[in-house]
Design a protein around this motif. Structure first.
Motif, PDB file in Angstrom:
ATOM      1  N   ASN A   1       8.965   4.897  -0.094  1.00  0.00           N
ATOM      2  CA  ASN A   1       7.793   5.658   0.367  1.00  0.00           C
ATOM      3  C   ASN A   1       6.458   5.099  -0.112  1.00  0.00           C
ATOM      4  O   ASN A   1       5.427   5.758  -0.001  1.00  0.00           O
ATOM      5  CB  ASN A   1       7.899   7.140  -0.035  1.00  0.00           C
ATOM      6  N   THR A   2       6.460   3.866  -0.635  1.00  0.00           N
ATOM      7  CA  THR A   2       5.197   3.227  -1.019  1.00  0.00           C
ATOM      8  C   THR A   2       4.891   2.085  -0.061  1.00  0.00           C
ATOM      9  O   THR A   2       5.766   1.587   0.643  1.00  0.00           O
ATOM     10  CB  THR A   2       5.257   2.675  -2.458  1.00  0.00           C
ATOM     11  N   VAL A   3       3.646   1.660  -0.041  1.00  0.00           N
ATOM     12  CA  VAL A   3       3.250   0.500   0.763  1.00  0.00           C
ATOM     13  C   VAL A   3       3.793  -0.740   0.054  1.00  0.00           C
ATOM     14  O   VAL A   3       3.494  -0.982  -1.110  1.00  0.00           O
ATOM     15  CB  VAL A   3       1.721   0.425   0.907  1.00  0.00           C
ATOM     16  N   SER A   4       4.595  -1.536   0.745  1.00  0.00           N
ATOM     17  CA  SER A   4       5.402  -2.559   0.097  1.00  0.00           C
ATOM     18  C   SER A   4       4.601  -3.747  -0.425  1.00  0.00           C
ATOM     19  O   SER A   4       3.808  -4.348   0.304  1.00  0.00           O
ATOM     20  CB  SER A   4       6.474  -3.066   1.064  1.00  0.00           C
ATOM     21  N   ILE A   5       4.879  -4.103  -1.672  1.00  0.00           N
ATOM     22  CA  ILE A   5       4.313  -5.309  -2.262  1.00  0.00           C
ATOM     23  C   ILE A   5       5.016  -6.550  -1.730  1.00  0.00           C
ATOM     24  O   ILE A   5       4.493  -7.666  -1.815  1.00  0.00           O
ATOM     25  CB  ILE A   5       4.430  -5.248  -3.812  1.00  0.00           C
ATOM     26  N   ASN A   6       6.207  -6.366  -1.163  1.00  0.00           N
ATOM     27  CA  ASN A   6       7.004  -7.497  -0.688  1.00  0.00           C
ATOM     28  C   ASN A   6       6.678  -7.918   0.744  1.00  0.00           C
ATOM     29  O   ASN A   6       7.137  -8.971   1.191  1.00  0.00           O
ATOM     30  CB  ASN A   6       8.496  -7.174  -0.813  1.00  0.00           C
ATOM     31  N   LYS A   7       5.908  -7.125   1.454  1.00  0.00           N
ATOM     32  CA  LYS A   7       5.482  -7.482   2.804  1.00  0.00           C
ATOM     33  C   LYS A   7       4.055  -8.026   2.727  1.00  0.00           C
ATOM     34  O   LYS A   7       3.076  -7.334   3.038  1.00  0.00           O
ATOM     35  CB  LYS A   7       5.573  -6.279   3.736  1.00  0.00           C
ATOM     36  N   ILE A   8       3.958  -9.278   2.287  1.00  0.00           N
ATOM     37  CA  ILE A   8       2.650  -9.850   1.978  1.00  0.00           C
ATOM     38  C   ILE A   8       1.781  -9.994   3.218  1.00  0.00           C
ATOM     39  O   ILE A   8       0.568  -9.747   3.169  1.00  0.00           O
ATOM     40  CB  ILE A   8       2.819 -11.190   1.241  1.00  0.00           C
ATOM     41  N   ASP A   9       2.363 -10.366   4.342  1.00  0.00           N
ATOM     42  CA  ASP A   9       1.563 -10.500   5.565  1.00  0.00           C
ATOM     43  C   ASP A   9       0.943  -9.167   5.975  1.00  0.00           C
ATOM     44  O   ASP A   9      -0.219  -9.120   6.397  1.00  0.00           O
ATOM     45  CB  ASP A   9       2.423 -11.051   6.701  1.00  0.00           C
ATOM     46  N   SER A  10       1.702  -8.094   5.832  1.00  0.00           N
ATOM     47  CA  SER A  10       1.167  -6.762   6.155  1.00  0.00           C
ATOM     48  C   SER A  10       0.069  -6.374   5.180  1.00  0.00           C
ATOM     49  O   SER A  10      -0.934  -5.765   5.568  1.00  0.00           O
ATOM     50  CB  SER A  10       2.295  -5.721   6.125  1.00  0.00           C
ATOM     51  N   ALA A  11       0.258  -6.720   3.910  1.00  0.00           N
ATOM     52  CA  ALA A  11      -0.765  -6.431   2.903  1.00  0.00           C
ATOM     53  C   ALA A  11      -2.060  -7.171   3.218  1.00  0.00           C
ATOM     54  O   ALA A  11      -3.156  -6.606   3.119  1.00  0.00           O
ATOM     55  CB  ALA A  11      -0.256  -6.808   1.514  1.00  0.00           C
ATOM     56  N   LYS A  12      -1.928  -8.434   3.614  1.00  0.00           N
ATOM     57  CA  LYS A  12      -3.113  -9.224   3.961  1.00  0.00           C
ATOM     58  C   LYS A  12      -3.836  -8.616   5.161  1.00  0.00           C
ATOM     59  O   LYS A  12      -5.074  -8.546   5.183  1.00  0.00           O
ATOM     60  CB  LYS A  12      -2.712 -10.659   4.276  1.00  0.00           C
ATOM     61  N   ALA A  13      -3.091  -8.165   6.139  1.00  0.00           N
ATOM     62  CA  ALA A  13      -3.696  -7.572   7.336  1.00  0.00           C
ATOM     63  C   ALA A  13      -4.456  -6.299   6.978  1.00  0.00           C
ATOM     64  O   ALA A  13      -5.569  -6.059   7.477  1.00  0.00           O
ATOM     65  CB  ALA A  13      -2.622  -7.280   8.380  1.00  0.00           C
ATOM     66  N   LEU A  14      -3.874  -5.484   6.103  1.00  0.00           N
ATOM     67  CA  LEU A  14      -4.550  -4.250   5.687  1.00  0.00           C
ATOM     68  C   LEU A  14      -5.830  -4.566   4.928  1.00  0.00           C
ATOM     69  O   LEU A  14      -6.891  -3.981   5.189  1.00  0.00           O
ATOM     70  CB  LEU A  14      -3.614  -3.411   4.816  1.00  0.00           C
ATOM     71  N   VAL A  15      -5.758  -5.499   3.988  1.00  0.00           N
ATOM     72  CA  VAL A  15      -6.944  -5.856   3.189  1.00  0.00           C
ATOM     73  C   VAL A  15      -8.038  -6.434   4.077  1.00  0.00           C
ATOM     74  O   VAL A  15      -9.230  -6.106   3.912  1.00  0.00           O
ATOM     75  CB  VAL A  15      -6.556  -6.829   2.064  1.00  0.00           C
ATOM     76  N   ALA A  16      -7.670  -7.288   5.020  1.00  0.00           N
ATOM     77  CA  ALA A  16      -8.659  -7.866   5.931  1.00  0.00           C
ATOM     78  C   ALA A  16      -9.349  -6.778   6.740  1.00  0.00           C
ATOM     79  O   ALA A  16     -10.569  -6.827   6.972  1.00  0.00           O
ATOM     80  CB  ALA A  16      -7.989  -8.873   6.862  1.00  0.00           C
ATOM     81  N   ARG A  17      -8.581  -5.799   7.158  1.00  0.00           N
ATOM     82  CA  ARG A  17      -9.154  -4.669   7.903  1.00  0.00           C
ATOM     83  C   ARG A  17     -10.116  -3.877   7.020  1.00  0.00           C
ATOM     84  O   ARG A  17     -11.215  -3.504   7.446  1.00  0.00           O
ATOM     85  CB  ARG A  17      -8.021  -3.766   8.389  1.00  0.00           C
ATOM     86  N   LEU A  18      -9.716  -3.647   5.764  1.00  0.00           N
ATOM     87  CA  LEU A  18     -10.563  -2.872   4.853  1.00  0.00           C
ATOM     88  C   LEU A  18     -11.851  -3.611   4.511  1.00  0.00           C
ATOM     89  O   LEU A  18     -12.894  -2.988   4.291  1.00  0.00           O
ATOM     90  CB  LEU A  18      -9.791  -2.537   3.579  1.00  0.00           C
TER      91      LEU A  18
END
Length: 404
Positions: A228-245
């Motif tokens: 139920n947390t935003v995954s640290i292991n999905k780095i591409d998704s993390a990058k997309a979220l940060v770029a959006r923010l």
């Protein structure tokens, strides 16, 4: 059809272009001096058109027109403060009423932060909320286990006000303990943090928060390897979220809960860390990736020990801030019992300026106290020297800064 509209007159753009082309061809028939004179006049005429030409393409009826406004519009530039202060600490759990109230501190946690009174100040005051706020309930993770040996934490709801009074205004709820009491604990924790106006993020239903303070727009997001947390292991998704923010805010702060736990996991290995058969992430790759995507500060926690720090592309990374204020079942032996209170300064672009480190320590009797031996600061230096050979950081007088 394209038209050039000036004041109340409309001119077909195709005719204007044709006339200009014909005029240019006519230049060839004139001697060199005349050609240059005519050409200069033509250029001057074009350059003296009123201010700026704004081209508006309209899809309606496949028509388009060029409109020349007669007034000039100035662009409004937002100016934010030159120096931003971020105070950051690691894991916080003030006492759990599960399985019994015997696990609560004798002062009911009211003096939890007494030793650091006055130090938890800044534009952002951050910590990792290592548990949920809930007055009652059983944890399913403890089924079939002696609850006295089960690591499930629920703080009494009244303890949330202690965080608020201490100065915390941003908390990570991306970790393995916020969900100890399932949906009920997560929802109740969110409700209470909302009521106290404490910003938080990290669960799937709230991956980020954007807010403004003193005319600075901040975006905060948090990641972990847990359910139920935003995954640290999905780095591409993390990058997309940060770029959006980064498109939404001036300063983007990223928190992660990752890495193995305990004294054996003090170092940053630059690979996936497996702990109890769980992939706790490659924190080095993660931190660099989110900075590449636009993060300004990366704050790590999870190993329950202090780790090295790094400045990458002028952005600050703390790989683990250790156990800051953790009462009850937490091991506080050796380096598990020391931690930094980080007072970070960045500029308006999010670039690292310096960080002052207040070293603290914990034990089962005295709880959280200041450490006059500055062990956390010294340990951060030792680990940084080993894990990031050739780094350009200076460690002196409890301050981390860039070498001259």
């Amino acid at each position: 059809m394209f038209n050039l509209r000036f004041k109340n007159h409309s001119f077909p753009l195709s005719i204007i272009i044709l006339n200009l082309f014909q005029d240019l061809l006519a230049i060839k028939a004139i001697n060199k001096i005349a050609s240059k004179t005519y050409l200069m006049k033509l250029i001057n005429t074009l350059l003296t058109l009123p201010f700026v030409v704004i081209i508006l393409i309209s899809c309606t009826n496949n028509n388009a027109q060029v409109t020349i406004p007669v007034t000039r519009q100035d662009t409004l530039i937002r100016k934010i403060k030159d120096t931003i202060s971020i105070t950051a600490v690691g894991d916080i759990m003030l006492g759990s009423a599960f399985p019994t109230k015997a696990n609560l501190p004798p002062d009911d946690a009211v003096n939890s932060f007494q030793a650091v009174d006055g130090l938890l100040k800044g534009d952002i005051v951050f910590g990792n909320l290592e548990g949920c706020f809930l007055n009652s309930g059983h944890s399913n993770k403890c089924n079939g286990i002696n609850p006295n040996n089960c690591y499930a934490f629920r703080m009494p709801e009244r303890y949330a006000g202690i965080y608020k009074s201490a100065g915390f205004n941003v908390l990570s709820i991306a970790n393995n303990h916020v969900g100890d009491f399932d949906t009920k604990g997560r929802k109740n924790t969110a409700r209470i943090l909302d009521s106290l106006q404490i910003h938080y993020a990290g669960q799937l239903n709230k991956p980020f928060e954007v807010f403004e303070k003193d005319s600075v727009k901040y975006a905060f997001c948090a990641f972990a390897p847990n359910e139920n947390t935003v995954s640290i292991n999905k780095i591409d998704s993390a990058k997309a979220l940060v770029a959006r923010l980064k498109q939404m805010a001036d300063i983007v702060i990223v928190s992660f809960h990752g890495g193995g736990e305990g004294a054996r996991f003090e170092h940053v290995p630059r690979k996936n860390e497996i702990f109890y058969k769980e992939n706790r992430g490659n924190v080095y790759a993660f931190a660099h990736a989110v900075i590449d995507a636009g993060a300004d500060v990366v704050l790590g926690h999870g190993p329950h020990v202090t780790r090295a720090v790094e400045v990458y592309k002028n952005k600050f990374i703390a790989y683990s801030l250790g156990n800051f204020c953790t009462y009850g079942m937490f091991s506080l032996k050796g380096n598990n019992g020391i931690a930094p209170l980080l007072q970070l300064k960045i500029n308006a672009k999010g670039d690292f300026l310096y960080a002052d480190v207040v070293s603290v320590k914990q034990d089962k009797i005295n709880r959280l106290t200041l450490d006059d031996d500055h062990k956390a600061f010294k340990r951060i230096k030792e680990l940084t020297d080993v894990d990031f050979i050739g780094h350009q950081l200076k460690f002196a007088d409890n301050r981390i800064s860039l070498k001259d």
